[in-house]
Design a protein around this motif. Sequence first.
Motif, PDB file in Angstrom:
ATOM      1  N   ILE A   1       0.829  -1.190   0.000  1.00 14.38           N
ATOM      2  CA  ILE A   1       0.000   0.000   0.000  1.00 14.38           C
ATOM      3  C   ILE A   1       0.874   1.254   0.000  1.00 14.38           C
ATOM      4  O   ILE A   1       1.901   1.317   0.676  1.00 14.38           O
ATOM      5  CB  ILE A   1      -0.911   0.024   1.251  1.00 14.38           C
ATOM      6  CG1 ILE A   1      -1.806  -1.224   1.309  1.00 14.38           C
ATOM      7  CG2 ILE A   1      -1.737   1.304   1.304  1.00 14.38           C
ATOM      8  CD1 ILE A   1      -2.854  -1.294   0.243  1.00 14.38           C
ATOM      9  N   GLY A   2       0.451   2.265  -0.725  1.00  7.61           N
ATOM     10  CA  GLY A   2       1.045   3.593  -0.636  1.00  7.61           C
ATOM     11  C   GLY A   2       0.002   4.566  -0.124  1.00  7.61           C
ATOM     12  O   GLY A   2      -1.084   4.682  -0.699  1.00  7.61           O
ATOM     13  N   LEU A   3       0.300   5.224   0.981  1.00  7.64           N
ATOM     14  CA  LEU A   3      -0.676   6.092   1.643  1.00  7.64           C
ATOM     15  C   LEU A   3      -0.252   7.551   1.467  1.00  7.64           C
ATOM     16  O   LEU A   3       0.826   7.946   1.914  1.00  7.64           O
ATOM     17  CB  LEU A   3      -0.752   5.728   3.120  1.00  7.64           C
ATOM     18  CG  LEU A   3      -1.867   6.317   3.976  1.00  7.64           C
ATOM     19  CD1 LEU A   3      -3.230   5.954   3.411  1.00  7.64           C
ATOM     20  CD2 LEU A   3      -1.740   5.812   5.411  1.00  7.64           C
ATOM     21  N   SER A   4      -1.081   8.347   0.798  1.00  9.09           N
ATOM     22  CA  SER A   4      -0.775   9.750   0.516  1.00  9.09           C
ATOM     23  C   SER A   4      -1.600  10.661   1.426  1.00  9.09           C
ATOM     24  O   SER A   4      -2.791  10.435   1.607  1.00  9.09           O
ATOM     25  CB  SER A   4      -1.090  10.081  -0.944  1.00  9.09           C
ATOM     26  OG  SER A   4      -0.411   9.219  -1.825  1.00  9.09           O
ATOM     27  N   PHE A   5      -0.963  11.701   1.968  1.00  5.65           N
ATOM     28  CA  PHE A   5      -1.637  12.584   2.908  1.00  5.65           C
ATOM     29  C   PHE A   5      -1.914  13.976   2.358  1.00  5.65           C
ATOM     30  O   PHE A   5      -2.720  14.710   2.922  1.00  5.65           O
ATOM     31  CB  PHE A   5      -0.801  12.731   4.189  1.00  5.65           C
ATOM     32  CG  PHE A   5      -0.766  11.495   5.030  1.00  5.65           C
ATOM     33  CD1 PHE A   5      -1.678  11.307   6.050  1.00  5.65           C
ATOM     34  CD2 PHE A   5       0.172  10.512   4.797  1.00  5.65           C
ATOM     35  CE1 PHE A   5      -1.658  10.162   6.822  1.00  5.65           C
ATOM     36  CE2 PHE A   5       0.207   9.362   5.568  1.00  5.65           C
ATOM     37  CZ  PHE A   5      -0.715   9.183   6.583  1.00  5.65           C
ATOM     38  N   ASP A   6      -1.240  14.370   1.291  1.00  6.53           N
ATOM     39  CA  ASP A   6      -1.304  15.760   0.865  1.00  6.53           C
ATOM     40  C   ASP A   6      -1.761  15.901  -0.579  1.00  6.53           C
ATOM     41  O   ASP A   6      -1.582  15.003  -1.397  1.00  6.53           O
ATOM     42  CB  ASP A   6       0.065  16.422   1.036  1.00  6.53           C
ATOM     43  CG  ASP A   6       0.520  16.425   2.481  1.00  6.53           C
ATOM     44  OD1 ASP A   6      -0.165  17.047   3.311  1.00  6.53           O
ATOM     45  OD2 ASP A   6       1.541  15.782   2.794  1.00  6.53           O
TER      46      ASP A   6
ATOM     47  N   ALA B   1      -6.257   9.231   0.608  1.00  3.62           N
ATOM     48  CA  ALA B   1      -6.257   8.334  -0.542  1.00  3.62           C
ATOM     49  C   ALA B   1      -5.088   7.363  -0.401  1.00  3.62           C
ATOM     50  O   ALA B   1      -4.106   7.657   0.281  1.00  3.62           O
ATOM     51  CB  ALA B   1      -6.137   9.131  -1.831  1.00  3.62           C
ATOM     52  N   PHE B   2      -5.207   6.214  -1.041  1.00  2.00           N
ATOM     53  CA  PHE B   2      -4.066   5.294  -1.019  1.00  2.00           C
ATOM     54  C   PHE B   2      -3.988   4.510  -2.322  1.00  2.00           C
ATOM     55  O   PHE B   2      -4.958   4.421  -3.073  1.00  2.00           O
ATOM     56  CB  PHE B   2      -4.113   4.359   0.194  1.00  2.00           C
ATOM     57  CG  PHE B   2      -5.249   3.366   0.225  1.00  2.00           C
ATOM     58  CD1 PHE B   2      -5.112   2.102  -0.342  1.00  2.00           C
ATOM     59  CD2 PHE B   2      -6.453   3.686   0.849  1.00  2.00           C
ATOM     60  CE1 PHE B   2      -6.147   1.182  -0.292  1.00  2.00           C
ATOM     61  CE2 PHE B   2      -7.500   2.772   0.904  1.00  2.00           C
ATOM     62  CZ  PHE B   2      -7.343   1.523   0.324  1.00  2.00           C
ATOM     63  N   GLU B   3      -2.809   4.010  -2.572  1.00  2.00           N
ATOM     64  CA  GLU B   3      -2.555   3.170  -3.745  1.00  2.00           C
ATOM     65  C   GLU B   3      -2.329   1.734  -3.280  1.00  2.00           C
ATOM     66  O   GLU B   3      -1.751   1.497  -2.228  1.00  2.00           O
ATOM     67  CB  GLU B   3      -1.315   3.668  -4.491  1.00  2.00           C
ATOM     68  CG  GLU B   3      -1.459   5.080  -5.030  1.00  2.00           C
ATOM     69  CD  GLU B   3      -0.126   5.699  -5.434  1.00  2.00           C
ATOM     70  OE1 GLU B   3       0.899   4.977  -5.398  1.00  2.00           O
ATOM     71  OE2 GLU B   3      -0.092   6.896  -5.767  1.00  2.00           O
TER      72      GLU B   3
END
Length: 289
Positions: free
Chosen positions: A181-186, A260-262
């Motif tokens: 998982i890739g977790l994006s905050f901005d 959002a996440f990948e």
Amino acid sequence: MRERTINDYERAVNKVVDYINKHLYDSPDLKQLSEVANISEFHFHRIFKTIIGENIGEYVARLRLEDIAQRLRMSSDTLDKIALEKGYGTKNALSKAFKKHFGVLPSVYRILPQNNSFFFRDDERKEILLNPEVRIVDAKRIVYIRIIDWYGAPDSYAKAWKQLGQFAKENNLINAQTEYIGLSFDDPTITEPENCRFYACITVDRDIQPTGPFGVQTVDEGLYAVFTLCGSYSGLLDLYFNIYIKWLPISDYKLRKKSAFEKYLNSPDKVSEDEFLTEIYVPVSKKKT
């Protein structure tokens, strides 16, 4: 510093960063955050700036203003209402702080084109016809390592994923159910690229103790619009452009206040670049009619 001390400090900062993410408008001060970290105020102030690159006050103030910037773009709420809800008291106080950070008043910022940014430029991004699947996603327990850099920065990302892989191997965390998982905050149309926060993550099915740069948290369950990219990760920018600038404004959905996440469905080490499969999960809720 001894390695154990460094690991203790990194774990403490992870704990505080996660606390700030959940309590951004609860006015956490240095004393309270140092208690969360279990480190004296004097030392923690220095440690936080060393690891994160900003002092605590600057970091919290920036995150608040960036959150307000997104609120301005995503809602028609008045500045008076936003200032009151976000703890600024008056719109004049908020406007002063906002202009100091962004260089323009909130009323001007609200009407600026969102595609005038490092990532999202109309003349550089191809248009993609999107038809996402919208579904409920279960909560995920993850182990993460933090990256603060522009999204996709090759050196930072390669180093982080390598460290996470070594940690997972040493602790026997990988199995057939593991998700990457890739977790994006901005939002990179708001946050300066070098300040964008990304967590490289794996899902886990048992309790793990945070250690050093490796933290533990949960990706919340909820409604997500799911988009699929087939091919090189370089195509993610085009896809994000189309999701946020083209699809979202005319869809029946609005963003929820979650990250959002990948999800990476196959390994770059096992398939060719044109066979990469990536899902992007955007937290959404139905617009009121």
